[in-house]
Design a protein around this motif. Structure first.
Motif, PDB file in Angstrom:
ATOM      1  N   GLN A 271       0.824  -1.209   0.000  1.00 23.16           N
ATOM      2  CA  GLN A 271       0.000   0.000   0.000  1.00 23.16           C
ATOM      3  C   GLN A 271       0.863   1.267   0.000  1.00 23.16           C
ATOM      4  OE1 GLN A 271      -3.616   0.291   2.584  1.00 23.16           O
ATOM      5  NE2 GLN A 271      -2.634   2.137   3.361  1.00 23.16           N
ATOM      6  N   THR A 273       0.627   5.681  -0.140  1.00 20.78           N
ATOM      7  CA  THR A 273      -0.109   6.949  -0.139  1.00 20.78           C
ATOM      8  C   THR A 273       0.860   8.033  -0.597  1.00 20.78           C
ATOM      9  OG1 THR A 273       0.497   7.493   2.145  1.00 20.78           O
ATOM     10  CG2 THR A 273      -1.535   6.207   1.808  1.00 20.78           C
ATOM     11  N   LYS A 308      -5.678   6.003  -1.828  1.00 19.51           N
ATOM     12  CA  LYS A 308      -4.573   5.096  -1.567  1.00 19.51           C
ATOM     13  C   LYS A 308      -4.241   4.356  -2.858  1.00 19.51           C
ATOM     14  CE  LYS A 308      -5.937   4.357   3.259  1.00 19.51           C
ATOM     15  NZ  LYS A 308      -6.366   3.364   4.269  1.00 19.51           N
TER      16      LYS A 308
END
Length: 313
Positions: A271, A273, A308
């Motif tokens: 993940q 960001t 995201k």
């Protein structure tokens, strides 16, 4: 036919990325380097044995699954360096690339090696590992109603591993003996003409599971930024006119962005960001980070500040 290629493990990749970004002054730097050295040596030994297989003329259907990984019904893992299937038998190999004088005490299930400076080191018993794999494989064959003997052996990838008398009668040999033992096993076991080897090999392939061994990453201490692959020592590249340039050696690195993303995946996770991207890549501007992220294989979820990204496989 090779159905499952041998590849560098995620753990090795992670350690390679980590030692590039961890200061030498870190208290665990030496431990990480030693762990990496052992993995690299093991992988090199496995590749060496793989190459020896290619020198053999095998005039019958056969299949290889290298670094076969799976889990049993109890959640325990099995990692087999090589699974070889042929009409005569199924063979499981444990490959060791270790040097020194090797000793084995069956009563204690203890393998030790003595190095050139007379240091004695204890090692994991490879025969117990193989016996676990054999039991699992036999149960699977029985479930599929396939009559095929399951053999196992430890193969030493280097001649500098010296075996002592404690190994008498045990299935262990140097890689130079591969041809001899293969012929010996084929003479002992008659071919099973009715066994559908490819079907069973594909069944094993369907059970393949990537087993990730976690490595503790001291994220706060690793060097951030896009690093120069030539200079090392944490030298950061500068982004200038859509190019990543090393101010020390002058390298213009066209692979810098995608390589650093892979390091992010290994050390941080899937993940991403905008904020985590800026922190890892050493970028101050959210707008520049956004533009750079658009160049990468990322899948976006959410909108605006809640957006995201996920690194695509």
């Amino acid at each position: 036919m090779i159905l499952l290629e041998r590849q560098t493990s995620e753990t090795q990749k992670m350690l390679e990325a980590l030692v590039q970004r961890l200061p030498i002054s870190n208290s665990k730097y030496t431990l990480y380097c030693e762990h990496l050295r052992r993995l690299q040596a093991g992988f090199a030994g496995e590749q060496f044995v793989d190459a020896k297989w290619l020198e053999l003329d095998l005039p019958f259907p056969h299949y290889f699954l290298h670094d076969f990984q799976t889990m049993n019904d109890f959640g325990s893992t099995h990692q087999m360096d090589t699974v070889f299937l042929c009409p005569h038998f199924l063979l499981i190999l444990e490959i060791k690339n270790i040097t020194g004088k090797l000793s084995y005490d069956a009563s204690f299930a203890q393998l030790t090696r003595t190095t050139t400076d007379d240091t004695v080191e204890g090692m994991t018993d490879p025969f117990l590992q193989l016996e676990r794999h054999v039991v699992w494989m036999k149960k699977l064959l029985q479930k599929e109603r396939i009559d095929l003997p399951v053999l196992h052996a430890v193969v030493l990838a280097t001649k500098n591993g010296i075996l002592t008398k404690g190994f008498d009668g045990l299935p262990i040999f140097h890689v130079a003996g591969l041809r001899f033992y293969l012929q010996k096993w084929m003479e002992r076991h008659q071919p099973r003409v009715r066994v559908d080897l490819l079907r069973f090999a594909n069944l094993l392939l369907s059970l393949q599971t990537k087993l990730k061994k976690e490595v503790e990453v001291p994220f706060k201490e690793i060097v951030k930024g896009v690093l120069c692959p030539q200079c090392g020592s944490g030298q950061r590249l500068k982004y200038h006119y859509k190019k990543w340039i090393c101010p020390r050696c002058g390298l213009v690195d066209r692979d810098a962005l995608i390589r650093s993303l892979e390091e992010y995946r290994l050390l941080v996770g899937q993940q991403v960001t905008n904020r985590s991207f800026r922190e890892f890549f050493g970028i101050d501007s959210p707008d520049l980070a956004y533009k750079l992220m658009q160049q990468l294989p990322l899948k976006a979820e959410g909108v605006k500040k809640h957006r995201k990204y996920w690194i695509k496989e």
